[in-house]
Motif scaffolding. Structure first.
Motif, PDB file in Angstrom:
ATOM      1  N   VAL A 130      16.834  -0.732   0.728  1.00  0.00           N
ATOM      2  CA  VAL A 130      15.493  -0.272   0.344  1.00  0.00           C
ATOM      3  C   VAL A 130      14.762   0.206   1.597  1.00  0.00           C
ATOM      4  CG1 VAL A 130      13.254  -0.992  -0.577  1.00  0.00           C
ATOM      5  CG2 VAL A 130      15.357  -1.766  -1.693  1.00  0.00           C
ATOM      6  N   ARG A 131      14.301   1.434   1.533  1.00  0.00           N
ATOM      7  CA  ARG A 131      13.621   2.017   2.688  1.00  0.00           C
ATOM      8  C   ARG A 131      12.132   1.649   2.715  1.00  0.00           C
ATOM      9  NH1 ARG A 131      16.279   7.786   1.202  1.00  0.00           N
ATOM     10  NH2 ARG A 131      15.925   6.888  -0.855  1.00  0.00           N
ATOM     11  N   THR A 132      11.532   1.794   3.889  1.00  0.00           N
ATOM     12  CA  THR A 132      10.088   1.551   4.034  1.00  0.00           C
ATOM     13  C   THR A 132       9.320   2.764   3.533  1.00  0.00           C
ATOM     14  OG1 THR A 132      10.452   0.271   6.048  1.00  0.00           O
ATOM     15  CG2 THR A 132       8.228   1.087   5.683  1.00  0.00           C
ATOM     16  N   TYR A 133       8.438   2.546   2.588  1.00  0.00           N
ATOM     17  CA  TYR A 133       7.494   3.592   2.184  1.00  0.00           C
ATOM     18  C   TYR A 133       6.118   2.967   2.090  1.00  0.00           C
ATOM     19  CZ  TYR A 133      11.343   6.722   1.204  1.00  0.00           C
ATOM     20  OH  TYR A 133      12.443   7.514   1.333  1.00  0.00           O
ATOM     21  N   LYS A 134       5.134   3.644   2.658  1.00  0.00           N
ATOM     22  CA  LYS A 134       3.786   3.097   2.666  1.00  0.00           C
ATOM     23  C   LYS A 134       3.307   2.823   1.238  1.00  0.00           C
ATOM     24  CE  LYS A 134      -0.766   3.704   4.683  1.00  0.00           C
ATOM     25  NZ  LYS A 134      -1.534   3.623   3.438  1.00  0.00           N
ATOM     26  N   MET A 135       3.762   3.629   0.312  1.00  0.00           N
ATOM     27  CA  MET A 135       3.274   3.447  -1.071  1.00  0.00           C
ATOM     28  C   MET A 135       3.678   2.087  -1.643  1.00  0.00           C
ATOM     29  SD  MET A 135       5.685   6.289  -2.804  1.00  0.00           S
ATOM     30  CE  MET A 135       5.582   7.309  -1.356  1.00  0.00           C
ATOM     31  N   HIS A 136       4.758   1.480  -1.108  1.00  0.00           N
ATOM     32  CA  HIS A 136       5.095   0.119  -1.556  1.00  0.00           C
ATOM     33  C   HIS A 136       4.034  -0.870  -1.088  1.00  0.00           C
ATOM     34  CE1 HIS A 136       8.899   1.246  -3.157  1.00  0.00           C
ATOM     35  NE2 HIS A 136       9.517   1.429  -2.014  1.00  0.00           N
ATOM     36  N   ALA A 137       3.577  -0.671   0.157  1.00  0.00           N
ATOM     37  CA  ALA A 137       2.581  -1.597   0.708  1.00  0.00           C
ATOM     38  C   ALA A 137       1.234  -1.443   0.001  1.00  0.00           C
ATOM     39  CB  ALA A 137       2.435  -1.346   2.213  1.00  0.00           C
ATOM     40  N   ASP A 138       0.957  -0.241  -0.502  1.00  0.00           N
ATOM     41  CA  ASP A 138      -0.328   0.001  -1.157  1.00  0.00           C
ATOM     42  C   ASP A 138      -0.317  -0.333  -2.645  1.00  0.00           C
ATOM     43  OD1 ASP A 138      -1.148   0.960   1.273  1.00  0.00           O
ATOM     44  OD2 ASP A 138      -0.794   3.072   0.774  1.00  0.00           O
ATOM     45  N   ALA A 139       0.868  -0.519  -3.204  1.00  0.00           N
ATOM     46  CA  ALA A 139       0.994  -0.674  -4.661  1.00  0.00           C
ATOM     47  C   ALA A 139       0.203  -1.863  -5.237  1.00  0.00           C
ATOM     48  CB  ALA A 139       2.472  -0.780  -5.044  1.00  0.00           C
ATOM     49  N   PRO A 140       0.227  -3.053  -4.582  1.00  0.00           N
ATOM     50  CA  PRO A 140      -0.514  -4.175  -5.183  1.00  0.00           C
ATOM     51  C   PRO A 140      -2.005  -3.860  -5.333  1.00  0.00           C
ATOM     52  CG  PRO A 140       0.967  -4.973  -3.475  1.00  0.00           C
ATOM     53  CD  PRO A 140       0.981  -3.471  -3.395  1.00  0.00           C
ATOM     54  N   LEU A 141      -2.576  -3.232  -4.325  1.00  0.00           N
ATOM     55  CA  LEU A 141      -4.005  -2.912  -4.372  1.00  0.00           C
ATOM     56  C   LEU A 141      -4.283  -1.867  -5.454  1.00  0.00           C
ATOM     57  CD1 LEU A 141      -6.728  -3.516  -3.038  1.00  0.00           C
ATOM     58  CD2 LEU A 141      -6.275  -1.645  -1.452  1.00  0.00           C
ATOM     59  N   ARG A 142      -3.383  -0.881  -5.548  1.00  0.00           N
ATOM     60  CA  ARG A 142      -3.557   0.143  -6.591  1.00  0.00           C
ATOM     61  C   ARG A 142      -3.317  -0.439  -7.968  1.00  0.00           C
ATOM     62  NH1 ARG A 142      -0.026   3.475  -3.577  1.00  0.00           N
ATOM     63  NH2 ARG A 142       1.505   2.784  -5.116  1.00  0.00           N
ATOM     64  N   GLY A 143      -2.557  -1.542  -8.018  1.00  0.00           N
ATOM     65  CA  GLY A 143      -2.257  -2.151  -9.306  1.00  0.00           C
ATOM     66  C   GLY A 143      -1.198  -1.392 -10.072  1.00  0.00           C
ATOM     67  N   ASP A 144      -0.264  -0.765  -9.350  1.00  0.00           N
ATOM     68  CA  ASP A 144       0.864  -0.171 -10.070  1.00  0.00           C
ATOM     69  C   ASP A 144       2.178  -0.699  -9.497  1.00  0.00           C
ATOM     70  OD1 ASP A 144       1.124   1.280  -7.716  1.00  0.00           O
ATOM     71  OD2 ASP A 144       0.576   3.207  -8.612  1.00  0.00           O
ATOM     72  N   VAL A 145       3.258  -0.393 -10.197  1.00  0.00           N
ATOM     73  CA  VAL A 145       4.589  -0.792  -9.725  1.00  0.00           C
ATOM     74  C   VAL A 145       5.428   0.468  -9.547  1.00  0.00           C
ATOM     75  CG1 VAL A 145       4.595  -3.149 -10.633  1.00  0.00           C
ATOM     76  CG2 VAL A 145       5.313  -1.264 -12.116  1.00  0.00           C
ATOM     77  N   VAL A 146       6.577   0.309  -8.910  1.00  0.00           N
ATOM     78  CA  VAL A 146       7.326   1.442  -8.369  1.00  0.00           C
ATOM     79  C   VAL A 146       7.611   2.558  -9.392  1.00  0.00           C
ATOM     80  CG1 VAL A 146       9.602   0.351  -8.677  1.00  0.00           C
ATOM     81  CG2 VAL A 146       9.281   2.011  -6.852  1.00  0.00           C
ATOM     82  N   THR A 147       7.802   2.185 -10.660  1.00  0.00           N
ATOM     83  CA  THR A 147       8.098   3.203 -11.680  1.00  0.00           C
ATOM     84  C   THR A 147       6.843   3.965 -12.101  1.00  0.00           C
ATOM     85  OG1 THR A 147       7.889   1.399 -13.261  1.00  0.00           O
ATOM     86  CG2 THR A 147      10.131   2.073 -12.664  1.00  0.00           C
ATOM     87  N   GLN A 148       5.681   3.552 -11.573  1.00  0.00           N
ATOM     88  CA  GLN A 148       4.421   4.183 -11.979  1.00  0.00           C
ATOM     89  C   GLN A 148       3.764   4.960 -10.845  1.00  0.00           C
ATOM     90  OE1 GLN A 148       2.618   0.437 -13.046  1.00  0.00           O
ATOM     91  NE2 GLN A 148       3.030   0.745 -15.222  1.00  0.00           N
ATOM     92  N   TYR A 149       4.418   5.035  -9.680  1.00  0.00           N
ATOM     93  CA  TYR A 149       3.833   5.748  -8.551  1.00  0.00           C
ATOM     94  C   TYR A 149       3.618   7.214  -8.913  1.00  0.00           C
ATOM     95  CZ  TYR A 149       5.411   1.881  -5.452  1.00  0.00           C
ATOM     96  OH  TYR A 149       5.643   0.673  -4.854  1.00  0.00           O
ATOM     97  N   GLU A 150       2.571   7.781  -8.347  1.00  0.00           N
ATOM     98  CA  GLU A 150       2.320   9.209  -8.518  1.00  0.00           C
ATOM     99  C   GLU A 150       3.545   9.982  -8.033  1.00  0.00           C
ATOM    100  OE1 GLU A 150      -0.631  12.632  -6.756  1.00  0.00           O
ATOM    101  OE2 GLU A 150      -1.057  10.515  -6.292  1.00  0.00           O
ATOM    102  N   LEU A 151       3.933  11.017  -8.778  1.00  0.00           N
ATOM    103  CA  LEU A 151       5.178  11.725  -8.485  1.00  0.00           C
ATOM    104  C   LEU A 151       5.063  12.562  -7.202  1.00  0.00           C
ATOM    105  CD1 LEU A 151       7.703  11.511 -10.210  1.00  0.00           C
ATOM    106  CD2 LEU A 151       7.166  13.765 -11.156  1.00  0.00           C
ATOM    107  N   THR A 152       5.831  12.170  -6.175  1.00  0.00           N
ATOM    108  CA  THR A 152       5.918  12.946  -4.933  1.00  0.00           C
ATOM    109  C   THR A 152       7.375  12.871  -4.486  1.00  0.00           C
ATOM    110  OG1 THR A 152       5.547  11.018  -3.529  1.00  0.00           O
ATOM    111  CG2 THR A 152       3.580  12.255  -4.198  1.00  0.00           C
ATOM    112  N   ARG A 153       7.706  13.654  -3.452  1.00  0.00           N
ATOM    113  CA  ARG A 153       9.093  13.583  -2.956  1.00  0.00           C
ATOM    114  C   ARG A 153       9.424  12.184  -2.484  1.00  0.00           C
ATOM    115  NH1 ARG A 153       9.920  18.392   1.135  1.00  0.00           N
ATOM    116  NH2 ARG A 153      11.670  17.114   1.787  1.00  0.00           N
TER     117      ARG A 153
END
Ligand code: ATP
Ligand code: MG
Length: 218
Positions: free
Chosen positions: A165-188
């Motif tokens: 599993v690679r480091t992506y900032k969006m993982h670190a921000d996910a709890p605050l945003r209240g989403d999980v990996v399958t719900q992240y905004e679609l980006t590369r």
């Protein structure tokens, strides 16, 4: 049902992130529950932020002795988020004894391996619970940085996932945003981020069905 403990006595290794993200990808095809047995309650906080959007069921229960009762419930997979401290050893022992499998996330660094190996030798091997180490927070720009870590683990006879599993900032921000990996905004980057967990989940399912994983790391 399979109960999967996510464990590592080292704090901050990625247990909560792994439990919530693996649950999210598993929930695409299975009935999934996450149980938080960590008194720090990080995944409970995350689940609260997600509210109704959480794509799997969630419960907190710091009494690990209750885990065996979960087997009566209609879930395919239960992920258990565990505490990351040596004081929580008896909780961890109970969870590992109740679990069918242990996922051990770790940063791919030599200094992180002593507590990891300790967890495996002292708690997992005596309980004879199957396990795999998951290399987490791998630098996506330097995927080869895992080579040394993999060699260390393999040399010590420690079982690991082939996928990382690679480091992506969006993982670190996910709890605050209240989403999980399958719900992240679609980006590369988010496509790659969710792919990591889908590969690991497929590898896990293939370990269970005893067939080799057919997914290739690009
Ligand atoms: N793949 C990743 N990419 C980016 N950030 C990550 C990744 N995995 C974990 N993190 C971040 O690293 C920190 C520690 O992760 P996490 O809380 O999941 O670890 P933990 O093992 O549950 O910690 P604790 O022992 O305190 O329970 C968090 O800020 C989390 O967002
Ligand atoms: Mg945690």
């Amino acid at each position: 049902m399979r109960i999967v403990a996510v464990a590592n006595q080292k704090g901050g290794a990625g247990k909560t992130t792994t439990a919530m993200s693996m649950a999210a990808v598993a929930a695409e095809s299975s009935r999934v529950l996450v149980v938080d047995v960590d008194p720090q309650a990080s995944s409970s906080w995350w689940a609260d932020r997600a509210g109704d959007r959480l794509p799997f069921d969630f419960t907190a229960d710091t009494d690990a002795a209750n885990l065996s009762r979960l087997r009566e419930l209609p879930y395919d997979v239960v992920f258990v988020d565990t505490p990351g401290s040596l004081e929580a050893r008896s909780v961890l022992r109970t969870v590992i004894e109740s679990a069918d499998f242990v996922v051990l996330p770790t940063e791919p660094m030599a200094l992180a391996f002593a507590p990891l190996v300790q967890t495996i030798r002292q708690l997992i091997e005596p309980a004879q619970t199957d396990y795999r180490v998951l290399l987490n927070k791998v630098d996506p720009r330097v995927p080869t940085s895992v080579v040394d870590a993999e060699a260390l683990l393999d040399g010590a006879g420690i079982k690991r996932f082939a996928n990382v599993v690679r480091t992506y900032k969006m993982h670190a921000d996910a709890p605050l945003r209240g989403d999980v990996v399958t719900q992240y905004e679609l980006t590369r980057a988010s496509i790659k981020a969710v792919e990591d967990y889908r590969r690991v989940a497929l590898e896990l399912f293939s370990i269970w069905t005893n067939t080799p994983a057919t997914v290739e790391v690009p």
